[in-house]
Design a protein around this motif. Structure first.
Motif, PDB file in Angstrom:
ATOM      1  N   VAL A   1     -32.993  78.587  18.412  1.00 42.73           N
ATOM      2  CA  VAL A   1     -33.582  79.643  19.131  1.00 42.73           C
ATOM      3  C   VAL A   1     -32.450  80.380  19.628  1.00 42.73           C
ATOM      4  O   VAL A   1     -31.737  81.039  20.075  1.00 42.73           O
ATOM      5  CB  VAL A   1     -35.286  80.094  19.321  1.00 42.73           C
ATOM      6  CG1 VAL A   1     -35.129  80.677  20.402  1.00 42.73           C
ATOM      7  CG2 VAL A   1     -36.115  79.930  18.849  1.00 42.73           C
ATOM      8  N   SER A   2     -31.799  78.669  20.561  1.00 43.08           N
ATOM      9  CA  SER A   2     -30.844  78.774  21.093  1.00 43.08           C
ATOM     10  C   SER A   2     -29.711  79.978  20.632  1.00 43.08           C
ATOM     11  O   SER A   2     -28.735  80.606  21.411  1.00 43.08           O
ATOM     12  CB  SER A   2     -29.936  78.093  22.147  1.00 43.08           C
ATOM     13  OG  SER A   2     -30.542  77.399  21.764  1.00 43.08           O
ATOM     14  N   GLU A   3     -29.310  79.147  20.051  1.00 36.22           N
ATOM     15  CA  GLU A   3     -27.720  79.884  18.776  1.00 36.22           C
ATOM     16  C   GLU A   3     -28.000  79.998  18.425  1.00 36.22           C
ATOM     17  O   GLU A   3     -27.363  81.080  18.299  1.00 36.22           O
ATOM     18  CB  GLU A   3     -27.890  78.226  17.589  1.00 36.22           C
ATOM     19  CG  GLU A   3     -27.394  76.626  18.624  1.00 36.22           C
ATOM     20  CD  GLU A   3     -27.311  75.911  17.825  1.00 36.22           C
ATOM     21  OE1 GLU A   3     -26.617  74.824  17.668  1.00 36.22           O
ATOM     22  OE2 GLU A   3     -28.708  76.161  16.505  1.00 36.22           O
ATOM     23  N   ALA A   4     -30.033  81.228  17.739  1.00 33.75           N
ATOM     24  CA  ALA A   4     -29.553  82.437  17.213  1.00 33.75           C
ATOM     25  C   ALA A   4     -29.415  83.547  18.104  1.00 33.75           C
ATOM     26  O   ALA A   4     -28.870  84.462  18.074  1.00 33.75           O
ATOM     27  CB  ALA A   4     -31.181  82.462  16.052  1.00 33.75           C
ATOM     28  N   SER A   5     -29.760  83.502  19.519  1.00 40.20           N
ATOM     29  CA  SER A   5     -29.118  84.059  20.288  1.00 40.20           C
ATOM     30  C   SER A   5     -27.890  84.460  20.792  1.00 40.20           C
ATOM     31  O   SER A   5     -27.677  85.578  20.899  1.00 40.20           O
ATOM     32  CB  SER A   5     -30.307  84.024  21.932  1.00 40.20           C
ATOM     33  OG  SER A   5     -32.100  83.844  21.789  1.00 40.20           O
TER      34      SER A   5
END
Length: 181
Positions: A22-26
């Protein structure tokens, strides 16, 4: 969705967008200025910014100091391909559509299979999936619907137009596009 990056004079590298945290997608969303669902659509449309950002973020796992400006691939060095789940999902939905819509012909399915194989990151898996899902079980005589337009076509008549169209995905006879959701 797999982004295939082929550096100049290098071997193709595959980056699975589904592997993002999720942090990477953000980070990808902030970098592209798009919501994640728009990034996903961009990957399906081979949007250069979406593909670049996904590859860059995944590359940062092994090269933490890599800056976006340091990763600037050529416009023809990246393409998107379906992963095995997306390929299997497309085949299942195409078969279901063919079973429920008498306007979908054998030619339509053959064209869909060619497109699925070309769109797959693993063409051999796509071929095997198509073969496995379209073979009728021994106790059941089920197969994709044969061409059933005119029972007596002449040798000089043109083949019917395919019901599948890249330009009309909303057509009731268009085969489904894979999704990442």
């Amino acid at each position: 969705m797999i982004v295939v990056y082929t550096p100049p004079d290098g071997e193709p590298e595959q980056y699975d967008a589904r592997s993002l945290r999720v942090s990477e997608a953000s980070i990808v969303s902030r970098t592209t200025g798009q919501k994640w669902k728009d990034v996903v659509q961009g990957l399906q449309d081979e949007d250069l910014d979406a593909m670049r950002a996904v590859v860059w973020v995944i590359k940062k796992r092994s090269h933490p100091g890599l800056r976006l400006g340091d990763f600037d691939p050529g416009i023809e060095e990246m393409v998107t391909r379906w992963d095995q789940d997306e390929t299997a999902d497309f085949v299942r939905r195409a078969i279901a559509l063919a079973d429920s819509d008498p306007e979908v012909t054998r030619d339509d399915l053959d064209e869909a299979w060619r497109k699925a194989i070309a769109a797959a990151a693993d063409p051999a898996h796509a071929e095997a999936t198509i073969k496995e899902m379209t073979e009728a079980p021994k106790d059941e005589a089920r197969s994709p619907r044969p061409q059933a337009t005119d029972p007596s076509p002449s040798q000089t008549s043109s083949p019917p137009e395919a019901a599948i169209s890249d330009s009309s995905p909303t057509s009731s006879t268009s085969l489904p596009e894979p999704s990442m959701t």
